[in-house]
Design an enzyme around this catalytic site. Structure first.
Site, mmCIF file in Angstrom:
data_model
loop_
_atom_site.group_PDB
_atom_site.id
_atom_site.type_symbol
_atom_site.label_atom_id
_atom_site.label_comp_id
_atom_site.label_asym_id
_atom_site.label_seq_id
_atom_site.Cartn_x
_atom_site.Cartn_y
_atom_site.Cartn_z
ATOM 1 N N HIS A 35 39.438 81.650 82.981
ATOM 2 C CA HIS A 35 38.220 81.967 83.735
ATOM 3 C C HIS A 35 37.970 83.466 83.675
ATOM 4 O O HIS A 35 36.858 83.903 83.448
ATOM 5 C CB HIS A 35 38.365 81.511 85.187
ATOM 6 C CG HIS A 35 37.166 81.797 86.016
ATOM 7 N ND1 HIS A 35 36.338 80.810 86.470
ATOM 8 C CD2 HIS A 35 36.644 82.967 86.461
ATOM 9 C CE1 HIS A 35 35.343 81.362 87.152
ATOM 10 N NE2 HIS A 35 35.513 82.676 87.168
ATOM 11 N N GLU A 77 31.953 87.610 83.249
ATOM 12 C CA GLU A 77 33.263 88.192 83.581
ATOM 13 C C GLU A 77 33.352 89.646 83.140
ATOM 14 O O GLU A 77 33.948 90.474 83.824
ATOM 15 C CB GLU A 77 34.391 87.367 82.951
ATOM 16 C CG GLU A 77 34.566 86.012 83.598
ATOM 17 C CD GLU A 77 34.940 86.099 85.066
ATOM 18 O OE1 GLU A 77 35.921 86.793 85.399
ATOM 19 O OE2 GLU A 77 34.234 85.483 85.891
ATOM 20 N N HIS A 81 33.853 91.998 86.323
ATOM 21 C CA HIS A 81 35.244 92.444 86.452
ATOM 22 C C HIS A 81 35.687 93.391 85.336
ATOM 23 O O HIS A 81 36.369 94.371 85.583
ATOM 24 C CB HIS A 81 36.187 91.243 86.475
ATOM 25 C CG HIS A 81 35.846 90.251 87.530
ATOM 26 N ND1 HIS A 81 35.904 90.537 88.875
ATOM 27 C CD2 HIS A 81 35.435 88.964 87.440
ATOM 28 C CE1 HIS A 81 35.550 89.469 89.564
ATOM 29 N NE2 HIS A 81 35.255 88.499 88.724
#
Length: 184
Positions: A35, A77, A81
């Protein structure tokens, strides 16, 4: 790491563009997928959206689709992040790939065949990964108790460490149902 059979069981249309690569079965059946990889702090808050995110280059997306089978998720992502961890998407995903490939997965067919708890899933992962103990592993489920994710808690040098209390997810005694990988 997300358990793909559970993700795919919840999508409306596995042939929809967003989920087709992962869920339609045209590219095989996925088990564990990454993920994401993100930085943590000592509180529930963690760094995110740290700098404007460039579009992830196509070659980088293609290189990592077997690890994270969604171009949209890879881009998300990176923006949320990855920008907090590296100025370059290729470097961020290279680090994520190295860490993901280092994980050894337990026999998910065996885990799906009999009742599990969050604790037994943690212990199965710990047994499969040298130097990792059950308190270093977080387990999350959906509202019906189906396994969604397993997270390996990492320290500043990307070494496994004991999860902080707010990272643990489901408590050890929580019943966990494991959806098997579909046949065909």
């Amino acid at each position: 790491m997300s358990w793909s059979p559970q993700h795919c069981a919840n999508v409306r249309d596995p042939r929809d563009a967003r989920d087709r690569f992962q869920c339609a079965g045209e590219n095989g059946r996925f088990g564990w997928v990454l993920h994401g990889l993100w930085p943590e702090t000592d509180s529930r808050d963690y760094p995110q959206w740290c700098r404007p995110a460039k579009i992830v280059p196509q070659p980088v997306l293609k290189q990592h689709l077997c690890m994270t089978p969604s171009a949209q998720l890879l881009q998300h992502e990176w923006a949320k992040h990855g920008t907090c961890m590296s100025p370059h998407p290729a470097a961020h995903f290279r680090s994520a790939a190295i860490l993901f490939r280092a994980v050894r997965f337990p026999d998910m067919v065996a885990l799906a065949a009999r009742p599990q708890t969050a604790g037994s899933v943690r212990r199965a992962f710990a047994a499969a990964n040298r130097g990792v103990t059950a308190p270093m592993i977080a387990v999350t489920t959906d509202r019906q108790g189906w396994l969604k994710e397993v997270r390996l808690c990492l320290g500043p040098r990307m070494r496994p460490q004991r999860c902080k209390p707010f990272q643990v997810g489901a408590r050890d005694g929580r019943t966990v149902r494991v959806r098997p990988i579909p046949k065909g």
